[in-house]
Design a protein around this motif. Sequence first.
Motif, PDB file in Angstrom:
ATOM      1  N   GLU A  42      34.172 -24.509  -5.699  1.00 25.22           N
ATOM      2  CA  GLU A  42      32.811 -24.185  -6.097  1.00 25.22           C
ATOM      3  C   GLU A  42      32.175 -25.496  -6.513  1.00 25.22           C
ATOM      4  OE1 GLU A  42      31.630 -20.676  -8.815  1.00 25.22           O
ATOM      5  OE2 GLU A  42      31.938 -22.413 -10.118  1.00 25.22           O
ATOM      6  N   VAL A  43      30.989 -25.754  -6.019  1.00 22.16           N
ATOM      7  CA  VAL A  43      30.299 -27.003  -6.339  1.00 22.16           C
ATOM      8  C   VAL A  43      28.968 -26.673  -7.000  1.00 22.16           C
ATOM      9  CG1 VAL A  43      29.372 -29.186  -5.459  1.00 22.16           C
ATOM     10  CG2 VAL A  43      31.345 -28.126  -4.326  1.00 22.16           C
ATOM     11  N   ILE A  44      28.777 -27.215  -8.192  1.00 22.61           N
ATOM     12  CA  ILE A  44      27.475 -27.155  -8.857  1.00 22.61           C
ATOM     13  C   ILE A  44      26.789 -28.471  -8.502  1.00 22.61           C
ATOM     14  CG2 ILE A  44      26.213 -26.944 -11.030  1.00 22.61           C
ATOM     15  CD1 ILE A  44      27.955 -24.484 -10.414  1.00 22.61           C
ATOM     16  N   VAL A  45      25.744 -28.374  -7.704  1.00 27.50           N
ATOM     17  CA  VAL A  45      25.044 -29.560  -7.218  1.00 27.50           C
ATOM     18  C   VAL A  45      23.851 -29.817  -8.142  1.00 27.50           C
ATOM     19  CG1 VAL A  45      23.978 -30.682  -5.227  1.00 27.50           C
ATOM     20  CG2 VAL A  45      25.722 -28.911  -4.871  1.00 27.50           C
ATOM     21  N   ALA A  46      23.889 -30.952  -8.811  1.00 23.21           N
ATOM     22  CA  ALA A  46      22.831 -31.325  -9.753  1.00 23.21           C
ATOM     23  C   ALA A  46      21.518 -31.559  -9.002  1.00 23.21           C
ATOM     24  CB  ALA A  46      23.235 -32.600 -10.493  1.00 23.21           C
ATOM     25  N   PRO A  47      20.384 -31.410  -9.699  1.00 24.88           N
ATOM     26  CA  PRO A  47      19.117 -31.779  -9.069  1.00 24.88           C
ATOM     27  C   PRO A  47      19.201 -33.213  -8.535  1.00 24.88           C
ATOM     28  CG  PRO A  47      18.716 -30.638 -11.129  1.00 24.88           C
ATOM     29  CD  PRO A  47      20.200 -30.901 -11.055  1.00 24.88           C
ATOM     30  N   GLU A  61      34.595 -28.154   7.515  1.00 27.09           N
ATOM     31  CA  GLU A  61      34.013 -27.730   6.238  1.00 27.09           C
ATOM     32  C   GLU A  61      33.046 -26.586   6.485  1.00 27.09           C
ATOM     33  OE1 GLU A  61      33.205 -30.656   2.648  1.00 27.09           O
ATOM     34  OE2 GLU A  61      32.414 -31.474   4.504  1.00 27.09           O
ATOM     35  N   SER A  62      33.148 -25.578   5.645  1.00 26.67           N
ATOM     36  CA  SER A  62      32.193 -24.475   5.680  1.00 26.67           C
ATOM     37  C   SER A  62      31.553 -24.368   4.308  1.00 26.67           C
ATOM     38  CB  SER A  62      32.900 -23.167   6.038  1.00 26.67           C
ATOM     39  OG  SER A  62      33.419 -23.234   7.340  1.00 26.67           O
ATOM     40  N   PHE A  63      30.275 -24.017   4.296  1.00 29.29           N
ATOM     41  CA  PHE A  63      29.495 -23.980   3.064  1.00 29.29           C
ATOM     42  C   PHE A  63      28.805 -22.628   2.944  1.00 29.29           C
ATOM     43  CE2 PHE A  63      29.491 -28.212   4.878  1.00 29.29           C
ATOM     44  CZ  PHE A  63      29.847 -29.021   3.817  1.00 29.29           C
ATOM     45  N   TYR A  64      28.864 -22.050   1.765  1.00 24.12           N
ATOM     46  CA  TYR A  64      28.141 -20.820   1.479  1.00 24.12           C
ATOM     47  C   TYR A  64      27.313 -21.065   0.223  1.00 24.12           C
ATOM     48  CZ  TYR A  64      27.057 -15.972   0.465  1.00 24.12           C
ATOM     49  OH  TYR A  64      26.386 -14.799   0.214  1.00 24.12           O
ATOM     50  N   VAL A  65      25.992 -20.998   0.362  1.00 25.87           N
ATOM     51  CA  VAL A  65      25.093 -21.234  -0.769  1.00 25.87           C
ATOM     52  C   VAL A  65      25.071 -19.972  -1.622  1.00 25.87           C
ATOM     53  CG1 VAL A  65      22.746 -21.835  -1.491  1.00 25.87           C
ATOM     54  CG2 VAL A  65      23.705 -22.832   0.615  1.00 25.87           C
ATOM     55  N   GLN A  66      25.490 -20.110  -2.876  1.00 21.62           N
ATOM     56  CA  GLN A  66      25.509 -18.979  -3.799  1.00 21.62           C
ATOM     57  C   GLN A  66      24.226 -18.868  -4.611  1.00 21.62           C
ATOM     58  OE1 GLN A  66      29.349 -20.092  -5.708  1.00 21.62           O
ATOM     59  NE2 GLN A  66      29.783 -17.925  -5.410  1.00 21.62           N
ATOM     60  N   THR A  78      18.018 -31.280  10.238  1.00 17.27           N
ATOM     61  CA  THR A  78      17.910 -31.076   8.799  1.00 17.27           C
ATOM     62  C   THR A  78      17.451 -29.643   8.584  1.00 17.27           C
ATOM     63  OG1 THR A  78      17.376 -33.397   8.433  1.00 17.27           O
ATOM     64  CG2 THR A  78      16.820 -31.871   6.667  1.00 17.27           C
ATOM     65  N   LEU A  79      18.226 -28.910   7.779  1.00 18.81           N
ATOM     66  CA  LEU A  79      17.975 -27.494   7.550  1.00 18.81           C
ATOM     67  C   LEU A  79      17.959 -27.220   6.056  1.00 18.81           C
ATOM     68  CD1 LEU A  79      20.750 -26.603  10.070  1.00 18.81           C
ATOM     69  CD2 LEU A  79      18.331 -26.307  10.553  1.00 18.81           C
ATOM     70  N   VAL A  80      17.125 -26.289   5.627  1.00 10.78           N
ATOM     71  CA  VAL A  80      17.070 -25.904   4.222  1.00 10.78           C
ATOM     72  C   VAL A  80      17.760 -24.555   4.088  1.00 10.78           C
ATOM     73  CG1 VAL A  80      15.568 -25.327   2.278  1.00 10.78           C
ATOM     74  CG2 VAL A  80      14.976 -27.227   3.801  1.00 10.78           C
ATOM     75  N   ALA A  81      18.707 -24.483   3.160  1.00 12.14           N
ATOM     76  CA  ALA A  81      19.491 -23.270   2.957  1.00 12.14           C
ATOM     77  C   ALA A  81      19.260 -22.711   1.566  1.00 12.14           C
ATOM     78  CB  ALA A  81      20.969 -23.585   3.152  1.00 12.14           C
ATOM     79  N   THR A  82      19.079 -21.402   1.484  1.00 15.05           N
ATOM     80  CA  THR A  82      18.926 -20.717   0.206  1.00 15.05           C
ATOM     81  C   THR A  82      20.129 -19.797   0.000  1.00 15.05           C
ATOM     82  OG1 THR A  82      17.615 -19.018   1.298  1.00 15.05           O
ATOM     83  CG2 THR A  82      16.395 -20.829   0.257  1.00 15.05           C
ATOM     84  N   ALA A  83      20.178 -19.139  -1.147  1.00 17.86           N
ATOM     85  CA  ALA A  83      21.302 -18.259  -1.487  1.00 17.86           C
ATOM     86  C   ALA A  83      21.573 -17.284  -0.351  1.00 17.86           C
ATOM     87  CB  ALA A  83      21.010 -17.515  -2.780  1.00 17.86           C
ATOM     88  N   GLY A  84      22.856 -17.178   0.007  1.00 21.84           N
ATOM     89  CA  GLY A  84      23.280 -16.288   1.074  1.00 21.84           C
ATOM     90  C   GLY A  84      23.439 -16.970   2.421  1.00 21.84           C
ATOM     91  N   SER A 102      14.561 -29.233  -8.619  1.00 17.14           N
ATOM     92  CA  SER A 102      14.702 -29.690 -10.008  1.00 17.14           C
ATOM     93  C   SER A 102      15.681 -28.838 -10.815  1.00 17.14           C
ATOM     94  CB  SER A 102      13.331 -29.691 -10.687  1.00 17.14           C
ATOM     95  OG  SER A 102      12.806 -28.374 -10.686  1.00 17.14           O
ATOM     96  N   VAL A 103      16.382 -27.905 -10.152  1.00 14.26           N
ATOM     97  CA  VAL A 103      17.362 -27.052 -10.833  1.00 14.26           C
ATOM     98  C   VAL A 103      18.703 -27.124 -10.103  1.00 14.26           C
ATOM     99  CG1 VAL A 103      15.628 -25.486 -11.804  1.00 14.26           C
ATOM    100  CG2 VAL A 103      16.625 -24.997  -9.573  1.00 14.26           C
ATOM    101  N   PRO A 104      19.820 -26.920 -10.810  1.00 13.04           N
ATOM    102  CA  PRO A 104      21.123 -26.955 -10.142  1.00 13.04           C
ATOM    103  C   PRO A 104      21.238 -25.871  -9.069  1.00 13.04           C
ATOM    104  CG  PRO A 104      21.383 -27.055 -12.522  1.00 13.04           C
ATOM    105  CD  PRO A 104      19.945 -26.734 -12.253  1.00 13.04           C
ATOM    106  N   ALA A 105      22.062 -26.149  -8.081  1.00 16.99           N
ATOM    107  CA  ALA A 105      22.381 -25.183  -7.028  1.00 16.99           C
ATOM    108  C   ALA A 105      23.898 -25.011  -7.020  1.00 16.99           C
ATOM    109  CB  ALA A 105      21.890 -25.687  -5.675  1.00 16.99           C
ATOM    110  N   LYS A 106      24.366 -23.905  -6.434  1.00 12.37           N
ATOM    111  CA  LYS A 106      25.804 -23.648  -6.406  1.00 12.37           C
ATOM    112  C   LYS A 106      26.234 -23.292  -4.986  1.00 12.37           C
ATOM    113  CE  LYS A 106      27.331 -20.392  -9.169  1.00 12.37           C
ATOM    114  NZ  LYS A 106      28.053 -19.484 -10.082  1.00 12.37           N
ATOM    115  N   LEU A 107      27.333 -23.926  -4.544  1.00  8.24           N
ATOM    116  CA  LEU A 107      27.906 -23.708  -3.216  1.00  8.24           C
ATOM    117  C   LEU A 107      29.374 -23.353  -3.333  1.00  8.24           C
ATOM    118  CD1 LEU A 107      27.101 -27.131  -1.482  1.00  8.24           C
ATOM    119  CD2 LEU A 107      25.835 -25.037  -1.170  1.00  8.24           C
ATOM    120  N   LEU A 108      29.873 -22.611  -2.358  1.00  7.70           N
ATOM    121  CA  LEU A 108      31.305 -22.524  -2.122  1.00  7.70           C
ATOM    122  C   LEU A 108      31.577 -23.400  -0.908  1.00  7.70           C
ATOM    123  CD1 LEU A 108      32.309 -18.772  -2.465  1.00  7.70           C
ATOM    124  CD2 LEU A 108      32.911 -20.660  -3.968  1.00  7.70           C
TER     125      LEU A 108
END
Length: 162
Positions: A42-47, A61-66, A78-84, A102-108
Amino acid sequence: MTIHQNGLFVQPDQGRSYYFGQDLYTFKAIGEETGEAYALCEVIVAPQGGTPPHRHTRENESFYVQDGEIEFQLDDRTLVATAGTFFHSPKGQLHRFTNTTSVPAKLLVWVTPAGFEKFIAEVGKAVNGQIASAPPLSPEDLEKILTTSPKYGIEIIPPPRQ
């Protein structure tokens, strides 16, 4: 190298945690627990946090935006990904991710086969105890990342010289 026959159960806020730059990587499963089949973190990505452009020669590598919003680069797209949102980057593909908000994001992040977790453990800063804010990335930290990455089959693409 055997897979734990009793399975693996990891509670929230458990796992091996490391700061890699300003981002917090918490491994929920590592290679020695999965017969080297995969690692999951789980990665908490800082702003404004994330990775530089890079390639893996050993892992997919596979990524799932939580939570939050992450900008991904996959080769020249370049692609923008949101939760799910789910992304897969096969070994050899140039990729990066950045939290442009400007807010943290979380990925698996699921890495197959395992091995990437050893790189993060070697170059990251282990979190022992309560998680606070990330220590700043020093020039020495950056040099360690750049010199250690080839050992793990990772090619980091440096930014263009100004």
